[in-house]
Write a protein that holds these residues in place. Structure first.
Motif, PDB file in Angstrom:
ATOM      1  N   ARG A   1      15.072 -16.223 -25.692  1.00 27.28           N
ATOM      2  CA  ARG A   1      15.796 -16.157 -26.967  1.00 27.28           C
ATOM      3  C   ARG A   1      17.294 -16.390 -26.748  1.00 27.28           C
ATOM      4  NH1 ARG A   1      13.964 -10.511 -29.484  1.00 27.28           N
ATOM      5  NH2 ARG A   1      15.213 -11.165 -31.264  1.00 27.28           N
ATOM      6  N   ILE A   2      17.884 -17.123 -27.682  1.00 27.32           N
ATOM      7  CA  ILE A   2      19.326 -17.370 -27.633  1.00 27.32           C
ATOM      8  C   ILE A   2      19.947 -16.680 -28.849  1.00 27.32           C
ATOM      9  CG2 ILE A   2      21.147 -19.150 -27.633  1.00 27.32           C
ATOM     10  CD1 ILE A   2      19.428 -19.657 -25.286  1.00 27.32           C
ATOM     11  N   VAL A   3      20.979 -15.904 -28.596  1.00 28.88           N
ATOM     12  CA  VAL A   3      21.677 -15.203 -29.680  1.00 28.88           C
ATOM     13  C   VAL A   3      23.006 -15.924 -29.940  1.00 28.88           C
ATOM     14  CG1 VAL A   3      22.708 -13.011 -30.400  1.00 28.88           C
ATOM     15  CG2 VAL A   3      20.639 -13.014 -28.984  1.00 28.88           C
ATOM     16  N   VAL A   4      23.318 -16.134 -31.206  1.00 30.40           N
ATOM     17  CA  VAL A   4      24.575 -16.811 -31.569  1.00 30.40           C
ATOM     18  C   VAL A   4      25.251 -16.032 -32.699  1.00 30.40           C
ATOM     19  CG1 VAL A   4      23.660 -19.082 -30.915  1.00 30.40           C
ATOM     20  CG2 VAL A   4      23.448 -18.311 -33.290  1.00 30.40           C
TER      21      VAL A   4
ATOM     22  N   ALA B   1      17.628 -14.387 -23.504  1.00 27.83           N
ATOM     23  CA  ALA B   1      18.130 -15.094 -22.323  1.00 27.83           C
ATOM     24  C   ALA B   1      19.655 -15.109 -22.324  1.00 27.83           C
ATOM     25  CB  ALA B   1      17.600 -16.524 -22.306  1.00 27.83           C
ATOM     26  N   ALA B   2      20.247 -15.380 -23.484  1.00 31.04           N
ATOM     27  CA  ALA B   2      21.702 -15.567 -23.502  1.00 31.04           C
ATOM     28  C   ALA B   2      22.295 -15.342 -24.875  1.00 31.04           C
ATOM     29  CB  ALA B   2      22.042 -16.990 -23.052  1.00 31.04           C
TER      30      ALA B   2
ATOM     31  N   CYS C   1      21.532 -10.029 -20.122  1.00 34.53           N
ATOM     32  CA  CYS C   1      21.412 -11.319 -20.799  1.00 34.53           C
ATOM     33  C   CYS C   1      22.665 -12.121 -20.459  1.00 34.53           C
ATOM     34  CB  CYS C   1      21.177 -11.082 -22.288  1.00 34.53           C
ATOM     35  SG  CYS C   1      22.437 -11.580 -23.419  1.00 34.53           S
ATOM     36  N   LEU C   2      22.511 -13.421 -20.282  1.00 34.74           N
ATOM     37  CA  LEU C   2      23.641 -14.241 -19.844  1.00 34.74           C
ATOM     38  C   LEU C   2      24.649 -14.416 -20.980  1.00 34.74           C
ATOM     39  CD1 LEU C   2      21.667 -16.919 -17.800  1.00 34.74           C
ATOM     40  CD2 LEU C   2      23.101 -15.066 -16.898  1.00 34.74           C
ATOM     41  N   PHE C   3      25.912 -14.411 -20.613  1.00 40.37           N
ATOM     42  CA  PHE C   3      26.984 -14.529 -21.604  1.00 40.37           C
ATOM     43  C   PHE C   3      27.593 -15.925 -21.472  1.00 40.37           C
ATOM     44  CE2 PHE C   3      31.090 -13.963 -23.506  1.00 40.37           C
ATOM     45  CZ  PHE C   3      30.882 -13.019 -24.511  1.00 40.37           C
TER      46      PHE C   3
END
Ligand code: PMP
Length: 405
Positions: free
Chosen positions: A111-114, A174-175, A208-210
């Motif tokens: 999952r990608i968070v924005v 994931a990020a 989670c990657l930043f």
């Protein structure tokens, strides 16, 4: 349509003898000013030896010098550099690095968070992570799903942090991919460095990657070389482009930590980082970027940035409390104010009208809908900036008058 025949400093010159003050740095790329002599000389010199060279199995001095130079000045923890050729590709690379890291280490995170109002480019992947709307509606069927945090409105920052934590708790993240401090194309929306720091802290806690998209904010725009510095944030992945070459030539770099690199470094070729575009690490563009690093090292760039920020500070109070405007704001060298029209948003009718009137006054200012902003090069003089603010003052009245009649 103006046909430009030359550029110099803060100006564009057209074939009819007009000059335009480039108050938005030609879409935010020009940092020091157009055709900085040192950067142009480096381009000329590099072109005596190089054109494009394949950047697989072969390397060259400008790319190596630049990579070393970037790692010297980047936030701590970034150890490797991957080249590409635009802001969008730098972000695509970052997304692929993040997903690849978990894929290659056998951890189920996808999952990608924005952030709401974010903008990361115009390729399919970056449109997927950006705000959905008029820019990308026709491509909706192709865009992938992401998790969106509410924009951290002043006073409502905790909602954003809580939303991020709640998503992290659900798992598989994931990020997080964000523009630090300033959401540019989304309307020059600013948020606090404390929020940025807190988002980083949550990302670390949940492993989670930043990813910091510093494509616009990098190279001094927000008052420090990278916006992350102000928040004491070291991202796992950082995207840079635009001002990387001082805006002279297209080039981008995605910097990453040793962990991200290690996840792709293996004798098993299936774990390789698969991304190869033709113009990766163009030597002439790399030479321009090396010269840009030298300009930063040898010239008082930070002093120019502080002076420009101070100039904005002197002009803005005259618009605060003015009913014609709302949200008068500044972050480093960027100043923005919203024209108080009934229908705002990117397609606000006033946008094209404002643009045309500014152009008639010899100003390159392209409001984002009703959001008027200035992001000029660092060579801008006090007189040039004052003239831009006078024009905003007069043209705002004219346009509001037109709207009423
Ligand atoms: N990220 C951000 C934050 C940007 O502002 C932009 C461009 N305005 C991009 C990515 C995309 O860069 P490019 O237009 O060079 O592809």
């Amino acid at each position: 349509m103006q046909r430009i025949i030359a550029t110099e400093g803060a100006y564009l010159f057209d074939e009819d003898g007009n000059r335009f003050f480039d108050a938005i740095s030609s879409w935010w790329v020009i940092t020091h000013g157009h055709r900085h002599p040192r950067i142009m000389a480096a381009i000329q010199e590099a072109s005596e030896s190089y054109d494009q060279i394949i950047f697989a199995e072969f390397t060259h001095e400008p790319a190596e010098t630049l990579a070393a130079g970037l790692l010297d000045i980047a936030p701590p923890g970034l150890r490797h550099v991957f080249y590409s050729d635009s802001g969008s590709t730098a972000v695509e690379v970052a997304i692929k690095m993040a997903l690849g890291t978990f894929h290659n280490t056998g951890i189920a995170r996808d999952r990608i968070v924005v952030m709401e109002h974010g903008y990361h480019g115009d390729t399919i992947g970056t449109m997927s992570t950006g705000e959905r709307g008029v820019f990308n509606a026709p491509f909706e069927p192709l865009l992938f799903a992401v998790d969106r945090l509410p924009y951290p409105e002043a006073g409502r920052e905790q909602d954003t942090l809580d939303a991020f934590e709640a998503i992290c708790r659900q798992g598989r993240v994931a990020a997080i991919l964000i523009e630090p401090l300033v959401l540019g194309a989304g309307g020059m929306k600013f948020y606090s460095h404390a929020t940025l720091t807190a988002l980083r802290e949550i990302a670390s806690r949940y492993e989670c990657l930043f990813i910091a998209d510093e494509v616009m904010t990098g190279w001094g725009r927000t008052g420090t070389r990278f916006a992350c510095e102000q928040a004491g944030v070291s991202p796992d992945i950082l995207c840079t482009s635009k001002g990387l070459t001082g805006g002279s030539l297209p080039l981008a770099a995605t910097l990453c930590s040793s962990d991200v690199f290690a996840a792709h470094y293996s004798s098993d070729r299936r774990r390789m980082f698969f991304h190869s575009s033709s113009y990766t690490a163009n030597p002439i563009a790399c030479a321009a970027a090396v010269a840009n690093l030298e300009v930063w090292r040898d010239e008082p760039v930070m002093a120019r940035i502080s002076e420009l920020a101070a100039q904005h500070q002197q002009h803005l109070p005259r618009f605060s409390g003015d009913p014609r405007f709302s949200s008068v704001r500044q972050c480093g060298t960027i100043a923005a104010l919203d024209l108080a029209v009934p229908a705002g948003g990117y397609l606000a009718e006033v946008g094209p009208r404002l643009r045309a009137l500014f152009r008639e006054r010899g100003l390159l200012i392209r409001p984002l809908g009703n959001v008027i902003y200035l992001m000029p090069p660092y060579c801008t003089s006090a007189e040039q900036l004052a003239a831009a603010y006078d024009a905003i003052d007069e043209i705002a009245s004219l346009v509001l008058e037109e709207q009423r009649s």
